[in-house]
Scaffold this active site. Structure first.
Site, PDB file in Angstrom:
ATOM      1  N   TYR A  98       0.833  -1.200   0.000  1.00 11.90           N
ATOM      2  CA  TYR A  98       0.000   0.000   0.000  1.00 11.90           C
ATOM      3  C   TYR A  98       0.878   1.263   0.000  1.00 11.90           C
ATOM      4  O   TYR A  98       1.805   1.379   0.807  1.00 11.90           O
ATOM      5  CB  TYR A  98      -0.907  -0.029   1.238  1.00 11.90           C
ATOM      6  CG  TYR A  98      -1.712   1.236   1.420  1.00 11.90           C
ATOM      7  CD1 TYR A  98      -2.688   1.598   0.497  1.00 11.90           C
ATOM      8  CD2 TYR A  98      -1.483   2.081   2.494  1.00 11.90           C
ATOM      9  CE1 TYR A  98      -3.414   2.761   0.650  1.00 11.90           C
ATOM     10  CE2 TYR A  98      -2.207   3.246   2.657  1.00 11.90           C
ATOM     11  CZ  TYR A  98      -3.161   3.580   1.724  1.00 11.90           C
ATOM     12  OH  TYR A  98      -3.880   4.740   1.890  1.00 11.90           O
ATOM     13  N   LYS A 195     -12.043   0.586   4.769  1.00  8.93           N
ATOM     14  CA  LYS A 195     -12.377  -0.136   3.546  1.00  8.93           C
ATOM     15  C   LYS A 195     -13.529  -1.115   3.787  1.00  8.93           C
ATOM     16  O   LYS A 195     -14.634  -0.692   4.030  1.00  8.93           O
ATOM     17  CB  LYS A 195     -11.117  -0.817   3.002  1.00  8.93           C
ATOM     18  CG  LYS A 195      -9.855   0.068   3.051  1.00  8.93           C
ATOM     19  CD  LYS A 195      -9.930   1.276   2.124  1.00  8.93           C
ATOM     20  CE  LYS A 195      -8.823   2.307   2.354  1.00  8.93           C
ATOM     21  NZ  LYS A 195      -7.456   1.797   2.385  1.00  8.93           N
TER      22      LYS A 195
HETATM   23  C1  PLP Z   1      -6.233   2.268   2.836  1.00 11.63           C
HETATM   24  C2  PLP Z   1      -5.199   1.316   3.280  1.00 11.63           C
HETATM   25  C3  PLP Z   1      -4.390   1.591   4.391  1.00 11.63           C
HETATM   26  C4  PLP Z   1      -4.458   2.914   5.148  1.00 11.63           C
HETATM   27  O1  PLP Z   1      -5.652   3.099   5.772  1.00 11.63           O
HETATM   28  P1  PLP Z   1      -6.318   4.537   6.084  1.00 11.63           P
HETATM   29  O2  PLP Z   1      -7.537   4.171   6.813  1.00 11.63           O
HETATM   30  O3  PLP Z   1      -6.543   5.195   4.769  1.00 11.63           O
HETATM   31  O4  PLP Z   1      -5.324   5.296   6.892  1.00 11.63           O
HETATM   32  C5  PLP Z   1      -3.475   0.633   4.779  1.00 11.63           C
HETATM   33  N1  PLP Z   1      -3.334  -0.527   4.100  1.00 11.63           N
HETATM   34  C6  PLP Z   1      -4.079  -0.821   3.033  1.00 11.63           C
HETATM   35  C7  PLP Z   1      -3.878  -2.123   2.335  1.00 11.63           C
HETATM   36  C8  PLP Z   1      -5.031   0.085   2.578  1.00 11.63           C
HETATM   37  O5  PLP Z   1      -5.763  -0.210   1.499  1.00 11.63           O
END
Ligand code: PLP
Length: 383
Positions: A98, A195
């Site tokens: 990421y 997510k």
């Molecule tokens: C979005 C994401 C993050 C970071 O998360 P936030 O809630 O945006 O800070 C970390 N790892 C993965 C795989 C992600 O998709």
């Protein structure tokens, strides 16, 4: 308890004061003491908050873990885990992880003297070749973003154990419905609950889960001391999202399967990345460690250029061009300029994130409507 039951019941019980079925949003910064030195387990919301605690228990249960901690974002959760390390320590992480994790590691932790080695993690030898006496942690993300590479959790976990290294897995892309890294003896699982756990693109939140009390205590101290805690409203929204996680994930996976097959058979598409396709290099490992193959599909057009990719994206009507993933609505992203825009070009290219790559977060809309949108945009992508 099976997953669906845990999603609905774990961590939440009717409010003892009122009987409210839903965990109330304890929107308070502080709590009354009964007398000096005596309180009901809550003093100050950075340290304890009942809504946050319900969420922490719920996420821990979904990951088959004993301890959960919630943070104000996924990267805050990752930050808290890395803060356990000291200057001179080394971490092995996957190429193409990421973009925000990469930025955190390179901009904030490398200047403090923590070193990160990147490798595709396709074989044990590749990883063990990077282990030395300073190595403390192996960081894994599987499937990876945005190429949906699958890393063998069992293989990496054995390697980590045999060298006494901590194994941390960012389980955001799979969600606990599809994959539980603690069952493969990972030490720590992190999530961007923003997510799939939240699932409605309306809140930013992160979580850390572990089975080991000593690790939990260390990260808990970081949580309350650095203070990157989520507010009670945000915790409530994630708790609400979790109640339908299993239903949403089933539909995300079903829709993704249809879309991956459509793209795979389409003459204007060169390459499709989805672990459920039998030709995907990680297919067999995915079958072993995941319950289904997830809702993320990436692909490259036959006309392998950034221009063609942008033209395709502009023609989409139902898919929205946006960062993020895991919500009920379908999104389309361009990793090279969006999620991985902060990664230097050479590193990005080495990780296989070319300018022509397109990433789809498949939502839970009607399958045919999604198919039709892609078909019309593909038809117009080469003018
Ligand atoms: C979005 C994401 C993050 C970071 O998360 P936030 O809630 O945006 O800070 C970390 N790892 C993965 C795989 C992600 O998709």
């Amino acid at each position: 308890m099976k997953f669906a039951t845990k999603a609905i019941h774990a961590g939440v019980k009717p409010d003892p004061a009122t009987g409210a079925i839903m965990t109330p949003i304890f929107q308070t910064s502080t709590f009354a003491f009964e007398s000096p030195g005596e309180h009901k387990g809550y003093e100050y919301s950075r340290v304890q908050n009942p809504t946050r605690e319900a969420l922490e228990k719920s996420i821990a249960a979904l990951e088959n873990g004993r301890y959960g901690l919630a943070f104000s974002s996924g990267v805050a959760a990752i930050d808290a885990v890395i803060r356990m390390l000291e200057s001179g320590d080394e971490v092995i992480a996957p190429t193409g992880l990421y973009g925000g994790s990469f930025r955190l590691f390179s901009r904030l932790f490398e200047p403090l003297g923590i070193k990160f080695h990147y490798t595709p993690m396709t074989s044990g030898g590749e990883v063990s070749g990077l282990i030395n006496e300073k190595t403390k942690m192996i960081w894994v993300e599987s499937p990876t973003n945005p190429l949906l590479r699958v890393i063998d959790l069992e293989m990496i976990s054995k390697l980590a154990k045999s060298h006494g290294l901590l194994l941390v897995v960012d389980n955001t892309f799979a969600s606990p419905f599809l994959q539980n890294p603690l069952d493969f003896a990972a030490d720590i699982v992190v999530h961007s609950a923003t997510k799939y756990l939240g699932g409605h693109s309306d809140v930013i939140l992160g979580a850390v889960v572990t089975n080991e009390e000593s690790l939990h205590k260390k990260i808990r101290i970081i949580q309350i001391t650095a203070g990157a805690v989520p507010g009670p409203n945000d915790c409530f929204l994630i708790l609400r999202g979790i109640k339908t996680l299993h239903l949403r994930m089933q539909r995300h996976c079903e829709n993704a399967r249809t879309i991956a097959m459509l793209l795979n058979d389409h003459p204007k598409v060169k390459n499709v990345f989805w672990p459920g396709l039998p030709g995907h290099p990680g297919h067999e490992i995915a079958r072993k460690q995941m319950r289904d193959f997830g809702g993320m599909v990436s692909f490259i057009l036959q006309q392998d250029t950034k221009k063609a990719a942008f033209r395709f994206m502009k023609k989409l009507q139902l898919f929205t061009i946006a960062e993020s993933l895991g919500g009920v609505e379908s999104l389309c992203g361009h990793p090279a300029t969006m999620s991985h825009g902060s990664m230097p070009r050479d590193q990005r290219e080495r990780a296989g994130i070319h300018d022509s790559l397109i990433r789809l977060s498949i939502g839970i809309e009607d399958t045919e409507d999604l198919e039709n949108d892609l078909i019309q945009a593909l038809g117009l992508s080469q003018e």
